[in-house]
Design an enzyme around this catalytic site. Sequence first.
Site: not given
Length: 366
Positions: A191, A212
Amino acid sequence: MKSKSSASVFSLLVAALQVCFFLLSVQPTYGLGGFPVKKLSRKTQRSLAGNLGGGVDYSSALLIVVSQKKGEGDFSKVQDAINAVPVDNKNLIFIRVLPGIYREKVTIPVEKPYIILSGRNASNTVITWNENAGATGGTYFCATMTVLASDFVARFITIQNSYGPGDQAVAIRISADRSAFYSCRFLGFQDTVLDDSGRHYFKNCFIEGAADFICGDGQSIYEQCHLHTIPLLNGAITAQKRLSAGEQTGFVFINSKITGAGLMLLGRAWGPYARVIFALTFMDNIIFPQGWDNWNDTSREKTVTFAQYKCSGPGANSAGRVPWSFELSDKDAAPFLSSSFVNGEQWIKKMPTRLTRATNLIPKNG
């Protein structure tokens, strides 16, 4: 006197009605690529109405200097410089960050718009912190830098979360409209860039991560960016969170490149209507053949938009892609290939040409 008073009241009523008609005129319609535009909230409408009136001179800015060397700057910490910006700021503020490693957590509060945060070279101007989601109460609270104010720009600066693998650890969270990033570096593992909400434009940026590492529900263009992967098991570059067909959000990568090590997915469907498009992008031999993942929900295969357009490199081969992804035609790709996807012609500005020291914002002993 009575006649003049009545006329005055009538004029005020007319003015009020004009404002109401303007706010009510922002209705659901069909925008870029035929996608429906969601109705704007009243708060957003007021913000847009305010910007239509102007009031900010983009050709000049007030200058604040940050330096770790004593006597060289106005502040030694980036956050202190941001704290000096007035609430409900109406002037463009240019915060020049001189080379150094700034170990601090930085927030741009919602009430402090029109800030430009600029280094001179991202390789030697670094803001770094090392918190993770588990230690701070969630992904949204662990970011090294959090942008909550509209009309924010960052240039020539590195933003890093040095926590490492094992948990979400955000380098930058962007939960604001009209943010632009030029020649910045974003470093992390999971992230890295929480592209949460609002319209954003990234150009010539370096983004590194393992899982991600570009995620959220922003409406964003990444142009001429370098995405660099760090090998972890079954990682993904993107996790887009578009929640409905009515949202205009999505991530578009144009003229970019993907390099790194290991094998990665292009994206996972964090939201049921996730939208990610890679256009004219070079992909090294590090992309899983299937390319995309449905987040363990087969129903999302019918609603997501995962696509490529004239990409190149060994990782761009679409022969093994999941059947619910596709290659865009020239016509279908066109709405995503310019700044109009983020309405950039309305808010992406040139840098100011005149800087004036913000003496009224600087401590007398600074």
